[in-house]
Design an enzyme around this catalytic site. Structure first.
Site, PDB file in Angstrom:
ATOM      1  N   GLU A  99       0.826  -1.212   0.000  1.00  0.00           N
ATOM      2  CA  GLU A  99       0.000   0.000   0.000  1.00  0.00           C
ATOM      3  C   GLU A  99       0.862   1.265   0.000  1.00  0.00           C
ATOM      4  O   GLU A  99       0.532   2.246  -0.653  1.00  0.00           O
ATOM      5  CB  GLU A  99      -0.958   0.008   1.196  1.00  0.00           C
ATOM      6  CG  GLU A  99      -2.136  -0.945   1.038  1.00  0.00           C
ATOM      7  CD  GLU A  99      -3.006  -0.607  -0.169  1.00  0.00           C
ATOM      8  OE1 GLU A  99      -3.089   0.564  -0.553  1.00  0.00           O
ATOM      9  OE2 GLU A  99      -3.599  -1.540  -0.742  1.00  0.00           O
TER      10      GLU A  99
ATOM     11  N   TYR B 159      -6.623   6.590   4.447  1.00  0.00           N
ATOM     12  CA  TYR B 159      -6.777   5.612   3.354  1.00  0.00           C
ATOM     13  C   TYR B 159      -5.969   4.341   3.629  1.00  0.00           C
ATOM     14  O   TYR B 159      -6.496   3.220   3.548  1.00  0.00           O
ATOM     15  CB  TYR B 159      -6.328   6.221   2.007  1.00  0.00           C
ATOM     16  CG  TYR B 159      -6.146   5.131   0.972  1.00  0.00           C
ATOM     17  CD1 TYR B 159      -7.246   4.615   0.285  1.00  0.00           C
ATOM     18  CD2 TYR B 159      -4.896   4.557   0.735  1.00  0.00           C
ATOM     19  CE1 TYR B 159      -7.111   3.572  -0.607  1.00  0.00           C
ATOM     20  CE2 TYR B 159      -4.747   3.514  -0.153  1.00  0.00           C
ATOM     21  CZ  TYR B 159      -5.856   3.023  -0.833  1.00  0.00           C
ATOM     22  OH  TYR B 159      -5.715   1.986  -1.690  1.00  0.00           O
TER      23      TYR B 159
ATOM     24  N   ASP C 195      -9.213   6.746  -2.219  1.00  0.00           N
ATOM     25  CA  ASP C 195      -8.048   7.331  -2.902  1.00  0.00           C
ATOM     26  C   ASP C 195      -8.530   7.838  -4.264  1.00  0.00           C
ATOM     27  O   ASP C 195      -9.732   7.859  -4.528  1.00  0.00           O
ATOM     28  CB  ASP C 195      -6.912   6.300  -3.027  1.00  0.00           C
ATOM     29  CG  ASP C 195      -7.293   5.162  -3.962  1.00  0.00           C
ATOM     30  OD1 ASP C 195      -8.489   5.039  -4.323  1.00  0.00           O
ATOM     31  OD2 ASP C 195      -6.392   4.396  -4.349  1.00  0.00           O
TER      32      ASP C 195
END
Ligand code: SF4
Length: 436
Positions: free
Chosen positions: A62, A145, A163
């Protein structure tokens, strides 16, 4: 919600009441969740971080995927996990190793924060990645996020994600015409993302029919609905609901999509006017002696801290003499462009800023010749790095670590350079060493 949709919703609420309007919204959310999950089961890409449920591995993916494309990230992620297989290994790694593993991905603060967070996890959580959302959010470099993505993907928690990809998908499906950066609209989008993942959590059916029945999908088959729903939103934005030329014809949610129905796909999301790019111009000097190059490490606390580079300074990007013009009119002593040598006096005559830059870095007294010009863009900056080759006397630049240190190409390969200076290093090896 667009003013049009808002009007329709308020008219519906006025004539039918709030409860039916809520039921209508709930029914749309439930249909969306089903369509997205069914589509994802058949179309999920085989990405290496989908072969694991390890929160550490998912966290690294991520962070790397922020501002960076999947195909660029894959080899970096694989190498990182190979070299640093545990959170403890990240915490213990030298900063040089961290930077080298990140070299070329850009936005190096991400890597430094990863290490800071790893150290915190070792100190406060015994090296085990926290499962609590607030605990994840408290880690350096992890925002709303990323915390939502890790907690949903790794632990199947109903934590929303929002996002750029998800914003695009949601503004189009719900026909939201306002700028998603505006506070109220942004809050509305987070709410929708939360409602979707919460609907996924209440889903009763356990059936998951992944079309590609290979071993890699075992972690996905075992994943819960919250994990799969959030991944399906990301995947739809990456593969179907793309910024340009979205594939509405094959989109699993086209029947529910307001933008598609109202022919407004190209208007959404409404991101407002783009900020104009800013030009920046740097002048670098490549000094070589006995097969070694003079390079320096950027100090802590600045952009690209701790990375390596050739000595350089920033100059005014708007000057009377562009690199091209300067090249044509310079007083060179050589015959062809590769070997032309421009004296420092000529540089000064032609462009005082280049001469001043050479002077500032201690190269003013030496001959310089153009080496190459590298252009690249980062965030909103258009950067030009104009490089000159120079030579130094035996005693100069030898004792000052501020000026730089002399390194062989093999030693330089072990150091992490900024993207532009890595290209410059290749050009220097080709033009200076290979030409001998
Ligand atoms: Fe995006 Fe088109 Fe699908 Fe709507 S129908 S979600 S605009 S791809």
């Amino acid at each position: 919600m667009s003013s049009n949709s808002k009007l329709k919703t308020s008219a519906f609420v006025a004539s039918h009441g709030a409860a039916p309007a809520r039921r209508l919204q709930n029914s749309k959310l439930a249909k969306l969740v089903t369509a997205l999950l069914d589509w994802f089961a058949k179309n999920a890409r085989d990405l290496p971080w989908r072969r694991t449920r390890d929160p550490y591995a998912i966290w690294v993916s991520e962070i790397m995927l922020q501002q960076t494309q999947v195909k660029t990230v894959i080899p970096y992620w694989e190498r990182w996990l190979r070299e640093l297989p545990t959170i403890t290994a990240v915490a213990k790694a030298s900063p040089d190793k961290i930077h080298k593993l990140w070299e070329g991905l850009g936005y190096y603060t991400r890597a430094r924060n990863l290490q800071k967070a790893a150290k915190q996890i070792v100190e406060k959580h015994g090296g085990i990645f926290p499962q609590n959302y607030d605990g994840v959010l408290a880690l350096p470099g992890i925002g709303r996020y990323t915390a939502g993505a890790i907690c949903s993907i790794a632990f199947n928690q109903p934590t929303p994600i929002l996002d750029g990809n998800v914003i695009r998908v949601l503004t189009r499906i719900f026909g939201i015409a306002e700028n998603p950066k505006e506070k109220e609209t942004n809050a509305q989008l987070w709410k929708l993302a939360e409602q979707l993942v919460s609907h996924a959590k209440t889903r009763r059916s356990q059936r998951k029919t992944f079309s590609k029945n290979f071993a890699a999908f075992a972690p996905l088959r075992e994943a819960g609905w919250c994990s799969l729903l959030n991944q399906s939103l990301m995947e739809l934005g990456a593969l179907v609901c793309t910024p340009r030329n979205p594939q509405c014809g094959v989109c699993p949610v086209k029947k529910l999509c307001v933008a598609f129905r109202e022919n407004r796909v190209n208007e959404l999301p409404n991101l407002g006017k783009r900020e104009a790019a800013t030009a920046r111009h740097f002048v670098a000097f490549v000094a070589e002696r006995n097969g070694r190059f003079l390079v320096r490490q950027r100090p802590a606390g600045v952009v690209n801290a701790d990375l390596w580079e050739f000595p350089n300074v920033e100059i005014d990007p708007v000057r009377s003499s562009s690199p091209a013009k300067r090249d044509k009119s310079a007083h060179y002593s050589g015959k062809n462009s590769q070997s032309r040598v421009m004296s420092a006096a000529a540089v000064q005559k032609l462009d005082p800023e280049i001469a001043l830059a050479a002077e500032q870095l201690g190269f003013g007294a030496y001959e310089v010749k153009p080496l190459c010009t590298i252009k690249h863009s980062i965030t909103r900056y258009r950067i030009t790095l104009e490089a000159f080759q120079t030579q130094l006397g035996r005693t100069s630049h030898t004792n000052s670590s501020k000026a730089g240190v002399w390194k062989t190409p093999a030693q330089m390969q072990q150091l992490a350079f900024t993207a532009a200076h890595k290209k410059l290093a290749s050009a220097a090896f080709d033009c200076i060493l290979s030409a001998r």
